[in-house]
Write an enzyme that holds these catalytic residues in place. Structure first.
Site, short mmCIF file in Angstrom:
data_model
loop_
_atom_site.label_atom_id
_atom_site.label_comp_id
_atom_site.label_asym_id
_atom_site.label_seq_id
_atom_site.Cartn_x
_atom_site.Cartn_y
_atom_site.Cartn_z
N LYS A 78 0.80 -1.31 0.04
CA LYS A 78 0.00 -0.01 0.08
C LYS A 78 0.81 1.35 -0.12
O LYS A 78 2.28 1.21 0.28
CB LYS A 78 -1.09 0.03 1.27
N HIS A 96 -2.09 4.79 -5.73
CA HIS A 96 -3.57 5.54 -5.48
C HIS A 96 -3.27 7.03 -5.75
O HIS A 96 -3.71 7.69 -4.90
CB HIS A 96 -4.33 5.17 -4.41
#
Ligand SMILES: NC(=O)c1ccc[n+]([C@@H]2O[C@H](COP(=O)([O-])OP(=O)(O)OC[C@H]3O[C@@H](n4cnc5c(N)ncnc54)[C@H](O)[C@@H]3O)[C@@H](O)[C@H]2O)c1
Length: 362
Positions: A78, A96
């Site tokens: 992540k 992201h």
């Protein structure tokens, strides 16, 4: 052929993230192929530090990647926060930031100033643009399990509480089986998107619990919804992948039908913010703390919806295995970053970095 770099598996900065893109099993294969593997200690990772040491990885302190040799490739799952920059290494993780998410330009400018590179896991795609590694199968398995747990809870006029990771798929399945047994009747389930990754996982969980499953994919939905057949099942698990709007599978008005059997929808696809959401009956995802929301609030026959956007976290061992095994063939070629999936991911990165530097949104 280029010399093989050190692969540095970092610990996750995101709290409670137990999944990993490199398992001890895939680390062993990378070492056999000539890579030097360094692994940061982690108390959260679903695999013990010793399991990595046992296959030949060097073990180092948590979060020490900033002092890694400059030629090491830093691999995580992540995102990293901008304040960990400037980034000087080559990094592989889900960042992201390419859809202009909040803070995207500041984050990418930490690569611009540090001179590092990002190979975003979401943008590792084959020549047809399809992602080479994803978490779909176990999302479907968990999505079906949580739906059935909620259905069983409804039989006692309750709802499931906060969800926590299960140690294995078998333990999860046993819990679902026990809940169904205590309900005294066997529910019928429908899976839409049955031929896909998550559809396959949803079907496996149901069939392991001896539940009859109606399997629909493109062909069965081609006539366009709403679908009365969906209302004849106790539980529906939506696993479709859509990129353009289609007629809805159901609507609020459709759910008012007096002959409705359906009482739980698990929306694994979980895209309430998109125009292509085939379930326009809700506006927000549910959470691990509050997994279900009541969509039809009729005491005699309510309908609950589950829409959690990180279901695979609930089975971190299996999810990591699925992801790591899909990623492995490409990691084995990571010494050739100018080719294939790595080259395609680098092109997106360069483009977005230029936009960040120029303050331009695309
Ligand atoms: N909630 C989560 O935690 C989570 C995790 C992983 C994936 N997902 C999401 O789940 C969805 C499915 O992912 P996947 O990896 O299984 O995708 P996939 O591409 O493997 O499968 C999608 C399936 O949907 C079918 N489909 C497409 N349009 C359809 C239609 N109109 N009617 C019926 N079937 C249709 C396809 O034929 C395919 O079989 C994606 O939207 C993905 O983003 C959610």
């Amino acid at each position: 052929m280029a010399q093989k770099p050190t692969l540095w598996l970092r610990s996750e900065h995101k709290p409670n993230e137990a999944r990993t893109p490199i398992t001890p099993g895939t680390a062993k294969q990378l070492i056999a192929a000539g890579y030097n593997m360094t692994v940061e200690r982690s108390g959260a990772r679903a695999f013990a530090d010793n399991a990595y040491a046992d296959v030949g990885c060097g073990i180092v302190e948590e979060f020490s990647w900033r002092t890694a040799p400059s030629d090491a490739i830093i691999i995580g799952l992540k995102e990293l926060s901008e304040d960990l920059g400037p980034f000087t290494h080559r990094h592989v993780h889900f960042a992201h930031v390419y859809k202009n998410q909040e803070g995207w330009a500041d984050f990418l400018n930490q690569f611009n100033s540090g001179g590092g590179d990002l190979y975003d896991l979401e943008y590792l795609v084959d020549e047809n643009g399809r992602r080479i590694a994803a978490f779909g199968y176990w999302a479907g398995y968990v999505g079906a399990a949580v739906a059935l747990l909620q259905w069983a809870a409804q039989q006692n006029n309750t709802s499931i509480g906060a969800l926590h990771p299960w140690a294995s798929r078998d333990l999860l399945q046993q819990e679902v089986q026990a809940a169904i047994d205590s309900a005294g009747i066997t529910p019928k389930a429908m899976v839409i998107g049955a031929k896909g990754r998550s559809g396959g996982g949803a079907i496996e969980l149901c069939e392991r619990c001896a539940i009859e499953v109606t399997k629909w994919d493109m062909e069965e939905t081609s006539a366009g919804g709403p679908f009365d057949a969906m209302l004849d099942h106790h539980v529906m698990i939506n696993c479709v992948f859509l990129s353009a709007p289609i007629p809805p599978f159901t609507t609020h008005a459709h759910l008012q039908s007096s002959s409705r059997v359906l009482s739980v929808i698990s929306d694994v696809s979980c895209d309430p913010f998109s125009d292509a959401n085939p379930l326009p009956i809700y506006n927000n995802c549910t959470t691990m703390d509050q997994p279900s929301m009541r969509v039809v609030d009729v005491e005699s026959h309510p309908l609950d919806l589950i829409s959690i956007d990180h279901l695979p976290s609930l089975l971190p061992v299996e999810s990591s295995d699925e992801f790591a095994n899909a990623l492995l063939p490409y990691l084995l070629d990571i010494n050739q970053l100018d080719k294939g999936v790595w080259q395609r991911a680098a092109a997106v990165f360069k483009d977005k970095c230029a936009q960040a530097q120029n303050g331009v949104k695309a």
